[in-house]
Design a protein around this motif. Structure first.
Motif, short mmCIF file in Angstrom:
data_model
loop_
_atom_site.label_atom_id
_atom_site.label_comp_id
_atom_site.label_asym_id
_atom_site.label_seq_id
_atom_site.Cartn_x
_atom_site.Cartn_y
_atom_site.Cartn_z
N GLU A 23 -22.69 1.81 -7.61
CA GLU A 23 -23.56 2.96 -7.25
C GLU A 23 -22.73 4.07 -6.38
OE1 GLU A 23 -27.20 1.18 -5.87
OE2 GLU A 23 -27.82 0.60 -8.21
N ALA A 24 -22.07 3.34 -5.32
CA ALA A 24 -21.30 4.07 -4.55
C ALA A 24 -20.14 4.74 -4.90
CB ALA A 24 -20.92 3.08 -3.14
N GLY A 25 -19.62 4.35 -6.24
CA GLY A 25 -18.48 4.89 -6.73
C GLY A 25 -17.31 4.39 -6.44
N ILE A 26 -17.08 3.14 -6.07
CA ILE A 26 -16.13 2.03 -5.82
C ILE A 26 -15.75 1.18 -6.97
CG2 ILE A 26 -15.12 0.41 -4.22
CD1 ILE A 26 -17.16 1.45 -2.29
N PRO A 27 -14.45 1.50 -7.45
CA PRO A 27 -14.22 0.94 -8.82
C PRO A 27 -13.96 -0.39 -8.74
CG PRO A 27 -12.29 2.19 -8.20
CD PRO A 27 -13.24 2.55 -7.12
N ILE A 28 -13.46 -1.08 -7.62
CA ILE A 28 -12.70 -2.45 -7.57
C ILE A 28 -13.36 -3.23 -6.53
CG2 ILE A 28 -11.03 -4.11 -7.40
CD1 ILE A 28 -9.29 -1.88 -8.63
N LEU A 29 -13.87 -4.39 -6.59
CA LEU A 29 -14.39 -5.19 -5.50
C LEU A 29 -13.39 -6.58 -5.71
CD1 LEU A 29 -16.29 -6.28 -3.12
CD2 LEU A 29 -17.79 -7.23 -4.97
N GLY A 30 -12.77 -6.67 -4.97
CA GLY A 30 -11.83 -8.06 -4.66
C GLY A 30 -12.56 -9.27 -4.09
N TYR A 31 -12.12 -10.42 -4.43
CA TYR A 31 -12.86 -11.38 -3.98
C TYR A 31 -11.75 -12.70 -4.00
CZ TYR A 31 -13.14 -13.21 -8.81
OH TYR A 31 -12.82 -13.87 -10.02
N HIS A 32 -12.15 -13.86 -3.39
CA HIS A 32 -11.08 -15.00 -3.66
C HIS A 32 -12.44 -16.05 -3.71
CE1 HIS A 32 -12.94 -16.65 0.26
NE2 HIS A 32 -12.50 -15.33 0.91
N PHE A 33 -11.93 -17.36 -4.09
CA PHE A 33 -12.79 -18.43 -4.12
C PHE A 33 -12.14 -19.62 -3.28
CE2 PHE A 33 -15.71 -21.01 -6.56
CZ PHE A 33 -16.68 -20.33 -6.72
N MET A 34 -11.86 -19.34 -1.93
CA MET A 34 -11.38 -20.24 -1.15
C MET A 34 -12.51 -20.47 -0.20
SD MET A 34 -7.51 -18.96 -0.21
CE MET A 34 -8.16 -17.05 -0.19
N PRO A 35 -13.33 -21.46 -0.24
CA PRO A 35 -14.39 -21.67 0.83
C PRO A 35 -13.80 -21.67 2.03
CG PRO A 35 -14.82 -23.05 -0.81
CD PRO A 35 -13.59 -22.39 -1.11
N ASN A 36 -12.93 -22.28 2.49
CA ASN A 36 -12.24 -22.18 3.81
C ASN A 36 -11.07 -21.34 4.22
OD1 ASN A 36 -10.46 -23.78 2.92
ND2 ASN A 36 -11.13 -26.00 3.36
N SER A 37 -10.87 -20.34 3.11
CA SER A 37 -10.17 -19.10 3.60
C SER A 37 -8.62 -19.47 3.60
CB SER A 37 -10.82 -18.50 4.61
OG SER A 37 -10.17 -16.84 4.42
N VAL A 38 -7.96 -18.43 4.30
CA VAL A 38 -6.67 -18.47 4.46
C VAL A 38 -6.04 -19.18 5.54
CG1 VAL A 38 -4.51 -17.02 4.70
CG2 VAL A 38 -6.39 -16.22 3.24
N TRP A 39 -5.06 -20.29 5.40
CA TRP A 39 -4.63 -21.24 6.49
C TRP A 39 -3.16 -20.78 6.91
CZ3 TRP A 39 -6.37 -26.62 6.89
CH2 TRP A 39 -7.76 -26.99 6.75
N ARG A 40 -2.78 -20.74 8.29
CA ARG A 40 -1.60 -20.64 8.77
C ARG A 40 -1.46 -21.63 10.07
NH1 ARG A 40 -0.80 -18.53 4.61
NH2 ARG A 40 0.11 -16.51 4.24
N THR A 41 -0.33 -22.02 10.00
CA THR A 41 0.04 -23.03 11.14
C THR A 41 0.98 -22.51 12.46
OG1 THR A 41 1.82 -23.77 10.08
CG2 THR A 41 0.05 -25.26 9.98
N ASP A 42 1.18 -21.22 12.01
CA ASP A 42 1.94 -20.45 13.14
C ASP A 42 1.71 -19.11 12.83
OD1 ASP A 42 3.55 -19.44 15.06
OD2 ASP A 42 5.23 -20.78 14.83
N HIS A 43 1.64 -18.15 13.88
CA HIS A 43 1.21 -16.94 13.56
C HIS A 43 2.32 -15.95 14.49
CE1 HIS A 43 -2.85 -16.85 11.82
NE2 HIS A 43 -2.86 -18.12 12.39
N SER A 44 3.31 -16.54 14.94
CA SER A 44 4.29 -15.98 15.66
C SER A 44 5.74 -16.43 15.49
CB SER A 44 4.16 -15.78 17.26
OG SER A 44 3.86 -17.17 17.81
N ALA A 45 6.10 -17.02 14.26
CA ALA A 45 7.25 -17.60 14.05
C ALA A 45 8.38 -16.51 13.92
CB ALA A 45 7.19 -18.36 12.81
N PRO A 46 9.32 -16.80 14.68
CA PRO A 46 10.28 -15.45 14.58
C PRO A 46 11.07 -15.31 13.32
CG PRO A 46 11.34 -17.59 15.82
CD PRO A 46 9.88 -17.95 15.17
N GLY A 47 11.24 -14.11 13.28
CA GLY A 47 11.77 -13.56 11.94
C GLY A 47 13.04 -12.53 12.13
#
Length: 348
Positions: A98-122
């Motif tokens: 109804e708002a005029g937005i054509p796409i709704l993205g979704y995932h099916f990961m109940p515990n979502s995105v995991w990372r073990t390090d957020h500042s690994a040097p690149g």
């Protein structure tokens, strides 16, 4: 429509973000888990306000990606209360249409995105996220596992975990939950004129925290495609980085594009890459990862993709903002150059 670039992965529609998108030459924006009123569902009025503000800036609101996890975690897990959550999710889908937005993205990961390090040097010391399954396997408690969960996609309390070494929910049970959810939601999306874009599992591993995952290899997406029974509302938010993380790396990227693009089932794309594959990978700048970005862009165009590309996870460059304006500008400019060259070669 033609292939194009949008700016995204933010949850507040500020004037600064809209100016950034316009200045960098994007034609539209995407929002991820926008901060909107409502603890269980979203309403048309609030969503329409986002559309109108975007259009006033000369841009298009291409998609919204993700509702908060706690909007539908019971549906993903098959818990009591899932029917109420699905009813609210359907109401949100109608409001999106109804708002005029054509796409709704979704995932099916109940515990979502995991990372073990957020500042690994690149490259050049830029900070990157990393995933290492060995670090997850070494965890001794739920509290240690919880450190790998995100904090921005919904209440962590809604993200299930079991004690290390135990199974909370297996894969076939998850498939049953996914089928139940899609059987209810797809007809509503069709009627509302909304396309539902499925994001791959990140990281693409069979199980995390005792919860099985479904979309960690191409076969899972093909099974979901069959479950959709040809619904025009079913398709993909194809995260190239997640596909590159899968065993096979660039081969998995190619397989996903060649299978789904000719079927018009890729609605939009996260254009990013990693070095390495599961069980151990690190995110990186476009052009230094597993796949050749020029080859991938050519594949997309050759296979008829006509959606939009999106900046996604980017390295943290020196002096950058928390949202990574510098890293996103690099990614967006790279994509724009790839599109122009691919179009030029196709026309030549």
């Amino acid at each position: 429509m033609t292939i194009r670039v949008a700016v995204g992965q933010f949850n507040e529609l500020t004037d600064e973000k809209l100016r950034f998108a316009a200045q960098i030459g994007a034609s539209g924006i995407q929002m991820n888990t926008p901060k909107l009123p409502g603890e269980h569902r979203w309403e048309t009025t609030d969503l329409r306000a986002l559309v109108e503000k975007t259009e006033a800036a000369g841009l298009k609101l291409e998609a919204i990606e993700n509702v908060p996890v706690h909007f539908y975690h019971k549906a993903m897990l098959g818990l009591p209360g899932r029917d109420e959550q699905i009813e609210n999710y359907c109401a949100t889908v109608r409001a999106v249409g109804e708002a005029g937005i054509p796409i709704l993205g979704y995932h099916f990961m109940p515990n979502s995105v995991w990372r073990t390090d957020h500042s690994a040097p690149g490259r050049g010391g830029a900070g990157n996220t990393r995933f290492d399954m060995a670090v997850v396997d070494a965890a001794q408690s739920i509290d240690e596992l919880r450190a790998f969960l995100p904090t921005s996609l919904g209440h962590q309390s809604a993200m299930p975990l079991s004690e290390p070494g135990t199974v909370l929910i297996d894969e076939e049970t998850m498939w049953g939950n996914y089928t139940y959810f899609m059987d209810a939601v797809l007809p509503v999306a069709e009627a509302a004129g909304v396309k539902l874009a499925l994001h791959p599992d990140d990281p693409p591993v069979p199980m995390l925290g005792g919860v099985a995952r479904l979309f960690y290899r191409p076969e899972g997406f093909k099974r979901a495609y069959e479950i959709s029974q040809g619904s025009a509302a079913w398709g993909l938010d194809l995260c190239l980085g997640c596909c590159s993380e899968m065993p096979g790396g660039k081969d998995a990227v190619r397989e996903m594009i060649e299978f789904f693009a000719p079927k018009n089932r890729i609605f939009y794309i996260h254009f990013r890459d990693v070095q390495g594959t599961v069980p151990n990978f690190i995110e990186c700048f476009i052009g230094e990862g597993n796949f050749d970005p020029g080859e991938v862009m050519a594949l997309l165009i050759q296979n008829g993709f006509d959606g939009f590309l999106l900046d996604d996870h980017v390295p943290q460059m020196d002096g950058d903002t928390p949202w990574n304006h510098r890293g996103r500008a690099h990614a967006i400019g790279y994509m724009q150059g790839l599109i122009r060259m691919a179009q030029y070669l196709k026309a030549a």
